[in-house]
Scaffold this active site. Structure first.
Site, PDB file in Angstrom:
ATOM      1  N   PHE A 149       0.868  -1.181   0.000  1.00  0.00           N
ATOM      2  CA  PHE A 149       0.000   0.000   0.000  1.00  0.00           C
ATOM      3  C   PHE A 149       0.900   1.225   0.000  1.00  0.00           C
ATOM      4  CE2 PHE A 149      -2.602   3.443   1.428  1.00  0.00           C
ATOM      5  CZ  PHE A 149      -3.841   3.201   0.852  1.00  0.00           C
ATOM      6  N   ASP A 243       9.439   2.868   1.571  1.00  0.00           N
ATOM      7  CA  ASP A 243       8.240   3.566   2.040  1.00  0.00           C
ATOM      8  C   ASP A 243       8.087   3.304   3.539  1.00  0.00           C
ATOM      9  OD1 ASP A 243       5.704   4.310   2.819  1.00  0.00           O
ATOM     10  OD2 ASP A 243       4.690   3.533   1.043  1.00  0.00           O
ATOM     11  N   LYS A 272       2.641  10.225   7.909  1.00  0.00           N
ATOM     12  CA  LYS A 272       1.913   9.756   9.101  1.00  0.00           C
ATOM     13  C   LYS A 272       2.429  10.357  10.416  1.00  0.00           C
ATOM     14  CE  LYS A 272      -0.334   5.497   7.576  1.00  0.00           C
ATOM     15  NZ  LYS A 272      -1.731   5.795   7.778  1.00  0.00           N
TER      16      LYS A 272
HETATM   17  N1  PLP Z   1       2.397   4.298   2.290  1.00  0.00           N
HETATM   18  C1  PLP Z   1       2.081   3.549   3.356  1.00  0.00           C
HETATM   19  C2  PLP Z   1       3.032   2.451   3.772  1.00  0.00           C
HETATM   20  C3  PLP Z   1       0.891   3.759   4.061  1.00  0.00           C
HETATM   21  O1  PLP Z   1       0.595   2.979   5.113  1.00  0.00           O
HETATM   22  C4  PLP Z   1       0.038   4.795   3.640  1.00  0.00           C
HETATM   23  C5  PLP Z   1      -1.241   5.039   4.333  1.00  0.00           C
HETATM   24  O2  PLP Z   1      -1.772   4.225   5.030  1.00  0.00           O
HETATM   25  C6  PLP Z   1       0.403   5.572   2.529  1.00  0.00           C
HETATM   26  C7  PLP Z   1       1.585   5.297   1.876  1.00  0.00           C
HETATM   27  C8  PLP Z   1      -0.480   6.704   2.051  1.00  0.00           C
HETATM   28  O3  PLP Z   1      -0.469   7.719   2.976  1.00  0.00           O
HETATM   29  P1  PLP Z   1      -1.616   8.843   2.952  1.00  0.00           P
HETATM   30  O4  PLP Z   1      -2.884   8.202   3.389  1.00  0.00           O
HETATM   31  O5  PLP Z   1      -1.114   9.890   3.921  1.00  0.00           O
HETATM   32  O6  PLP Z   1      -1.689   9.368   1.569  1.00  0.00           O
END
Ligand code: PLP
Length: 426
Positions: A149, A243, A272
């Protein structure tokens, strides 16, 4: 007052009224889990609009790193808000942006020089990483992992592959994106399948990876996985984009999860927890690949000064005990949860690092079929008992409280979780 404290079965009358209004006017795309209506938060405790007190083991999806409204973070926000709220860091300069970028460069793994691009969210951070990777390598192909994700805007969504429903009807997505299994099988698929049959490795701009999969189910990879990716990247001039949007900022008991395996990314993506709840993200890239010229990328709000001030206060608190607390309380929580397995055979796995712990629920048949229905029932029942939990993956419950959580609060959460399973006769 003892927490949790349920005065009236949630959702109470005030909560129901707000939920009704909300549902009338907000987009049906939001996938609300249960009808919690927040009034206030302090540390790891949430009060709802009907006066119920909940123990928060979601942290607003792994965001409230320092707990809800930590006084030091609130003070930093207030002080900056009194000075100015905005001045567009893409066009002008201000100290909180320079100060935070400097701090992040020192904090991120790797002793090489780095450059920071500030955003407002996780998905924007991934967008920036995709753009920089393609721009600096002049290559187009991107590799990501099944179960990943990375966000929901069209670029990051092209890398996301945790649930097909996230992607359905939004195509065409970005071309030249490939997914392989998460883990050593994926490493083999890269070399034996993709590079042999689909494209040459020198056409690949980046491999984008979560050090522990988040939404995909709190999946911890084998210990040599990241190092193997690092080695492949080095061999072929591919950028390793890590990420750490969910795993970063102390969540796993180290400032960044890739530090558990000693791997240094070319591009590190965070968001986050970085600013304890204010919208902020950061892409931290090796200086020598940060080759884009002025005007190539930008953002009106990215690096907002109030969010930068919150991030600086957050980092201070993390370095002064909260990362350590995540390791200690996380270890305790995992041990206590693992201890429930013998009594509750539906718990097919307990995994994770620090305060990023997943409990997978499965049927007790020989195939151990994932039990998503039971997972949803557990979340709902725990909510009614005053414990806030979230799901991820197919049938996993995630425990991701604020990093300020105490051992006593963790013990209470485990007791409620066990009582919930018992009540559901599991
Ligand atoms: N990358 C990871 C690993 C995530 O857990 C998330 C959100 O849960 C995102 C990217 C996307 O972040 P955002 O919701 O702030 O766009």
């Amino acid at each position: 007052m003892k927490v949790p404290h349920i005065k009236i079965k949630p959702p109470g009358p005030k909560a129901r009224e707000i939920v009704e209004r909300d549902q009338k006017y907000t987009a049906p795309a939001y996938g609300r889990v249960y009808p919690l209506v927040v009034k206030e938060g302090r540390g790891a405790v949430i009060e709802d609009v009907d006066g119920n007190l909940f123990l928060d083991f979601t942290a607003g999806i792994a965001v409230a790193a320092t707990g809800h409204s930590h006084p030091q973070v609130v003070r930093a926000i207030e002080e900056q808000a009194r000075k100015f709220l905005h001045f567009c860091g893409s066009d002008f300069y201000y100290e909180p942006m320079a100060g935070l970028a400097e701090r992040l460069c020192r904090l991120a793994p790797g002793s090489f020089p780095k450059k920071v691009f500030l955003t407002n969210s996780g998905t924007e951070t991934i967008e920036a990483a995709i753009k920089l990777a393609r721009y600096s390598t002049r290559r187009t192909h991107l590799i990501a992992f099944l179960g990943a994700f990375h966000g929901r805007t069209l670029g990051s969504l092209s890398l996301t592959a945790s649930r097909s429903s996230h992607r359905a009807h939004f195509g065409p997505l970005l071309p030249d994106v490939h997914h392989v299994p998460y883990g050593i099988e994926g490493v083999h698929a890269l070399e034996d399948k993709l590079f042999r049959h689909e494209m040459r490795p020198d056409e690949v701009a980046a491999i984008v990876v979560e050090p522990i999969q988040g939404e995909g189910g709190y999946v911890v990879p084998p210990s040599d996985f990241l190092a193997k990716l690092r080695e492949i990247c080095e061999r072929h001039g591919i950028l390793l984009v890590v990420d750490e949007i969910q795993t970063g900022f102390g969540r796993t008991g180290k400032m960044f999860a890739c530090e558990h395996w000693g791997v240094e990314p070319d591009i590190l993506c965070v968001a986050k927890g970085i600013a304890s709840g204010l919208p902020l993200g950061a892409m931290i890239a090796r200086s020598d690949i940060s080759s884009w010229t002025p005007g190539t990328h930008g953002s009106t709000f990215g690096g907002n000064p109030v969010a930068c001030a919150a991030a600086l206060a957050t980092i201070e608190l993390l370095e002064n005990g909260l990362v350590q607390n995540a390791a200690e309380v996380g270890g305790y929580l995992k041990k206590r949860l693992s201890g429930l397995k013998a009594k509750h055979p539906v718990m097919s796995d307990v995994r994770g690092l620090g305060l990023m712990i997943g409990v997978e629920l499965a049927k007790t048949d020989s195939a151990r079929t994932p039990d998503s229905r039971l997972r949803d029932q557990v979340m709902r029942k725990a909510f009614e008992k005053g414990l806030l939990l979230l799901g991820c993956g197919e049938s996993t419950i995630r425990f991701c409280p604020p990093l300020i959580v105490t051992k006593a609060e963790a013990a209470t959460a485990v007791d409620i979780f066990a009582a919930t399973l018992k009540e559901l006769k599991q």
